[in-house]
Design a protein around this motif. Structure first.
Motif, PDB file in Angstrom:
ATOM      1  N   LEU A  27      28.004 -65.290 -10.106  1.00  0.00           N
ATOM      2  CA  LEU A  27      27.100 -65.221  -8.959  1.00  0.00           C
ATOM      3  C   LEU A  27      25.868 -66.099  -9.172  1.00  0.00           C
ATOM      4  O   LEU A  27      25.484 -66.383 -10.298  1.00  0.00           O
ATOM      5  CB  LEU A  27      26.632 -63.782  -8.741  1.00  0.00           C
ATOM      6  N   SER A  28      25.258 -66.482  -8.080  1.00  0.00           N
ATOM      7  CA  SER A  28      23.992 -67.212  -8.167  1.00  0.00           C
ATOM      8  C   SER A  28      22.860 -66.227  -8.430  1.00  0.00           C
ATOM      9  O   SER A  28      23.036 -65.015  -8.320  1.00  0.00           O
ATOM     10  CB  SER A  28      23.739 -67.950  -6.865  1.00  0.00           C
ATOM     11  N   GLN A  55      22.174 -63.840  -5.610  1.00  0.00           N
ATOM     12  CA  GLN A  55      23.218 -62.824  -5.446  1.00  0.00           C
ATOM     13  C   GLN A  55      23.097 -61.759  -6.524  1.00  0.00           C
ATOM     14  O   GLN A  55      23.236 -60.569  -6.252  1.00  0.00           O
ATOM     15  CB  GLN A  55      24.596 -63.492  -5.517  1.00  0.00           C
ATOM     16  N   ARG A  56      22.802 -62.201  -7.747  1.00  0.00           N
ATOM     17  CA  ARG A  56      22.645 -61.222  -8.830  1.00  0.00           C
ATOM     18  C   ARG A  56      21.500 -60.266  -8.519  1.00  0.00           C
ATOM     19  O   ARG A  56      21.580 -59.071  -8.776  1.00  0.00           O
ATOM     20  CB  ARG A  56      22.350 -61.930 -10.148  1.00  0.00           C
ATOM     21  N   LEU A  87      33.762 -68.974 -15.198  1.00  0.00           N
ATOM     22  CA  LEU A  87      32.636 -68.199 -14.671  1.00  0.00           C
ATOM     23  C   LEU A  87      31.455 -69.114 -14.376  1.00  0.00           C
ATOM     24  O   LEU A  87      30.798 -68.998 -13.349  1.00  0.00           O
ATOM     25  CB  LEU A  87      32.215 -67.118 -15.669  1.00  0.00           C
ATOM     26  N   ALA A  99      32.091 -71.028 -11.249  1.00  0.00           N
ATOM     27  CA  ALA A  99      31.968 -70.196 -10.054  1.00  0.00           C
ATOM     28  C   ALA A  99      30.499 -69.933  -9.722  1.00  0.00           C
ATOM     29  O   ALA A  99      30.094 -69.936  -8.562  1.00  0.00           O
ATOM     30  CB  ALA A  99      32.709 -68.879 -10.264  1.00  0.00           C
ATOM     31  N   ALA A 100      29.705 -69.726 -10.776  1.00  0.00           N
ATOM     32  CA  ALA A 100      28.286 -69.449 -10.551  1.00  0.00           C
ATOM     33  C   ALA A 100      27.589 -70.663  -9.950  1.00  0.00           C
ATOM     34  O   ALA A 100      26.700 -70.544  -9.105  1.00  0.00           O
ATOM     35  CB  ALA A 100      27.611 -69.040 -11.858  1.00  0.00           C
ATOM     36  N   GLN A 101      28.019 -71.848 -10.391  1.00  0.00           N
ATOM     37  CA  GLN A 101      27.449 -73.075  -9.838  1.00  0.00           C
ATOM     38  C   GLN A 101      27.703 -73.147  -8.339  1.00  0.00           C
ATOM     39  O   GLN A 101      26.834 -73.517  -7.562  1.00  0.00           O
ATOM     40  CB  GLN A 101      28.106 -74.292 -10.501  1.00  0.00           C
ATOM     41  N   GLU A 102      28.937 -72.776  -7.990  1.00  0.00           N
ATOM     42  CA  GLU A 102      29.330 -72.837  -6.596  1.00  0.00           C
ATOM     43  C   GLU A 102      28.550 -71.839  -5.749  1.00  0.00           C
ATOM     44  O   GLU A 102      28.145 -72.129  -4.646  1.00  0.00           O
ATOM     45  CB  GLU A 102      30.813 -72.471  -6.484  1.00  0.00           C
ATOM     46  N   ALA A 103      28.363 -70.671  -6.304  1.00  0.00           N
ATOM     47  CA  ALA A 103      27.809 -69.552  -5.532  1.00  0.00           C
ATOM     48  C   ALA A 103      26.399 -69.878  -5.043  1.00  0.00           C
ATOM     49  O   ALA A 103      25.714 -70.686  -5.598  1.00  0.00           O
ATOM     50  CB  ALA A 103      27.800 -68.288  -6.360  1.00  0.00           C
TER      51      ALA A 103
END
Ligand SMILES: Nc1ncnc2c1ncn2[C@@H]1O[C@H](COP(=O)(O)OP(=O)(O)O)[C@@H](O)[C@H]1O
Ligand SMILES: [Mg+2]
Lengths: 390, 305
Positions: A163-164, A167-168, B298, B301-305
């Protein structure tokens, strides 16, 4: 993944009795929280000098202050995550300084999220409920409801690392909100959201404040959050409580220059000057200005003749069409920051920058001198050395 | 691409080539030698070229050899028991001692000591402690009025005795790794668990152990690989006896070569052990690779989010 332990009751060895056992006397009603002479030092470094603070039950209290002033420390002491160096914390009349966090019946949103890295979002949010052995259907329902409210419903299967930051932060918020604790602690829960989302979450929180009957203690360095959310705001600086009161009290009657400068946006302008009396009228004179004070203020300042003072003038106190009773001031325009419905003018008076709120409808040209009226009844006068409001 | 740039590109490889070739030869030659030897009926008195080539006979014979099978079983049992005990005790101690009390650093240092002693010395030390009459254990038992224990002369007891010695020496390894893992856990997640109402035990079970798991799995595999190769301690303590009760594979290999003078058979045994260890190492390698891939995924994915 084979190294993630299952939570199914079979493997949940060990005793769970007492997990949520908040002492009976505050299980039904919310406790009034009271800090009495609470102190905190790390070694020789004193972070909190003795501090007194009372938070009425059901109140939304905001601790606000610049970074490093001890807000998080205060919150962590309340939560039981930090030992007290002195003083005592009371829930109602019961001293709880020695109780571990789990016996204080509270939920908390951490400044650095503190999510469980190995659990997906759904499991992160439901951890407390699962420890309590809440029925699966109830857990599911609560998690979904809160997740949807926070716009993270589609992320429930993900791990925190996926998550970004924003979001976290919402997950951290969600983890607290699914709980049915009597006291909620928030440590800068919106600091990592973008402006739009922050505004939305602020509204959600304000709505929660009005609908949920819970103790909420909210830490922020953002005075807008403080003003919009707080039933009561506690302004802190360097571990000291500067003032507490309703948003309106803090805005209208700040006790000192720090509070006046901290509360309100754009921030209050400060001009140093001296009190002088001419022809039985009281003025404050400084570099590039001489402002007549209204009779009411003048009476208060009578005993302070020829004292060095600081004038506090909010950017909203200026007007381009001065009434008869208004004082006037000449300001050189430096920049005009156009904001749509209005502009903020950055102007200069002597060496001081002065912010002026201005209706955009009337155009202003850069570089020139402008004459503004000041609604003198809105002017505040502070002692220049102590910073206290006179 | 010009030839100059191609040469530039190849230059580092050209410099590395001799070292790499040397390394590969040095690594693989002895292994190749051992594999070749396993197909021979070879005595130490013979030049390897004169030994008779027997194909897979050594391997097949071993398969039907009671003593070898028993030795294989002893090895599996030994490795399983010591590694299980070491994991439980090591992790348990780490969980217990992971706190910042005074004197903890000194205590930790003491815990590492056994690991630093040469296995031969450990074997000798324990052999004298297990001595039937003058050893510390039986002396103490006698002083307290108990029957002496036939530590090294009874099949079951001698198995217990070598397990105790190994656990004594290698539990610290697990302990150190676990402690390091514990101390690098995200403290805030543990605080969050406390707020969420977790008891100490629930924190261990739901937060600490799962987060330590990657380290624990690698530690477990490393210990397992090592446990299959243990030799000196048992050689010195029991020399495999009494009977075959503590004759682990490496010891049998040693004796097959030294006492029975059957180098080909010893080589075949070594290869069976090697296969087992290659499997374990591959598991560990795949696990590490998997963990890396997961972490990578992971992050992406975090980069994308
Ligand atoms: N564990 C610690 N050890 C030493 N100093 C600390 C520790 N935690 C916080 N502090 C200090 O205490 C002060 C207050 O910190 P904190 O409560 O986190 O401030 P805030 O949340 O208002 O930004 C800071 O000056 C910080 O450096
Ligand atoms: Mg903070």
């Amino acid at each position: 993944m084979f190294f993630e332990f299952s939570f199914e009751p079979v493997v949940c060895v060990g005793s769970v009795k007492g997990v949520t056992a908040a002492p009976d006397d505050w299980e039904d009603t919310l406790p009034t929280i009271r800090l009495e002479q609470v102190e905190k030092s790390y070694g020789a470094v004193r972070v909190l000098p003795p501090l007194d603070l009372t938070m009425d039950d059901g109140e939304f209290t905001v601790l606000v202050g610049p970074s490093g002033c001890g807000k998080s420390t205060t919150l962590r002491i309340l939560a039981g995550l930090e030992d007290l160096s002195g003083g005592e914390v009371y829930f109602d009349e019961k001293p709880i300084g020695h109780l571990p966090p789990k016996q204080r019946d509270l939920a908390m949103v951490f400044q650095d999220y503190a999510l469980y890295p190995h659990m997906n979002i759904a499991r992160n949010m439901s951890f407390a409920l699962r420890l309590k052995r809440a029925p699966a259907s109830e857990i599911d329902e609560k998690v979904k409801r809160v997740a949807n409210m926070l716009n993270i419903g589609h992320l429930l299967d993900r791990k925190p690392a996926e998550l970004s930051g924003g979001q976290r932060q919402r997950v951290a918020m969600g983890r607290a909100l699914v709980r049915d604790a009597s006291t909620f602690l928030f440590d800068e829960p919106l600091s990592n959201l973008d402006a739009k989302l922050r505004a939305k979450m602020r509204t959600e929180l304000a709505e929660m404040r009005d609908t949920l009957d819970k103790n909420m203690i909210y830490v922020t360095h953002d005075q807008i959050e403080a003003m919009t959310l707080g039933d009561r705001i506690v302004v802190m600086s360097e571990g000291l409580i500067q003032q507490q009161g309703t948003p309106e009290e803090l805005f209208k009657t700040p006790v000192n220059r720090f509070v006046a400068g901290f509360i309100g946006s754009p921030t209050m302008n400060f001009l140093d000057g001296t009190i002088i009396t001419e022809k039985s009228k009281t003025f404050v004179q400084g570099e590039g200005f001489k402002i007549a004070l209204p009779a009411a203020t003048a009476r208060i300042l009578e005993s302070h003749a020829s004292r060095d003072v600081t004038l506090g003038i909010r950017p909203s106190s200026f007007t381009t069409k001065p009434a008869k009773s208004d004082a006037t001031i000449d300001l050189r325009l430096v920049v005009s920051e156009y904001l749509g419905a209005q502009s903020t003018l950055v102007t200069r008076c002597g060496d001081s920058d002065i912010l002026v709120e201005h209706e955009s409808a009337s155009p202003v040209k850069s570089g020139g001198m402008l004459t503004f009226g000041i609604r003198t009844n809105e002017i505040m006068v502070f002692d220049k050395t102590t910073g206290l409001r006179l | 691409m010009t030839s100059v740039s191609r040469i530039n590109r190849l230059t580092p490889y050209m410099f590395l080539a001799p070292a790499v070739v040397l390394l590969v030869v040095a690594l693989l030659y002895p292994i190749g030698y051992m594999i070749y030897a396993s197909f021979l009926d070879w005595r130490p008195s013979q030049y390897i070229g004169e030994a008779e080539f027997v194909g897979l006979r050594n391997y097949i014979n071993l398969w039907n050899d009671e003593a070898f099978r028993e030795s294989f079983g002893v090895t599996l049992k030994f490795a399983a028991v010591v590694v299980t005990l070491e994991m439980f005790i090591g992790v348990g101690l780490a969980l217990l001692l992971d706190r910042n009390l005074r004197g903890m650093a000194a205590l930790r240092t003491i815990f590492i000591l056994p690991m630093m002693i040469a296995p031969i010395v450990v074997g000798l030390m324990w052999r004298y402690m297990y001595h039937p009459t003058v050893g510390i254990f039986n002396r103490t038992l006698k002083d307290w009025g108990f029957e002496p224990i036939p530590w090294l002369s009874d099949g079951t007891w001698s198995f217990v005795a070598v397990i105790i010695a190994d656990v004594w020496q290698w539990t610290p390894f697990i302990f150190i790794l676990s402690l390091a893992a514990l101390q690098s856990l995200p403290q805030s997640a543990l605080e969050a668990a406390e707020i969420d109402g977790a008891t100490d035990w629930q924190k261990v079970w739901h937060i600490k152990l799962p987060l330590m798991m990657p380290v624990l799995i690698v530690a477990l595999l490393l210990r397992l690989i090592d446990a299959f190769k243990v030799l000196e301690v048992i050689l010195v303590m029991t020399n495999g006896g009494p009977g075959l009760s503590t004759e682990i594979l490496s010891l049998r290999i040693y004796r097959t070569a030294q006492e029975f003078q059957e180098l080909g058979v010893a080589a075949a045994m070594s290869n069976y052990l090697l296969i087992l260890l290659i499997i374990l190492t591959t598991i560990m390698f795949l696990y590490n690779k998997g963990a890396e891939n997961r972490a990578e995924r992971l992050r992406a994915a975090a980069q994308e989010a």
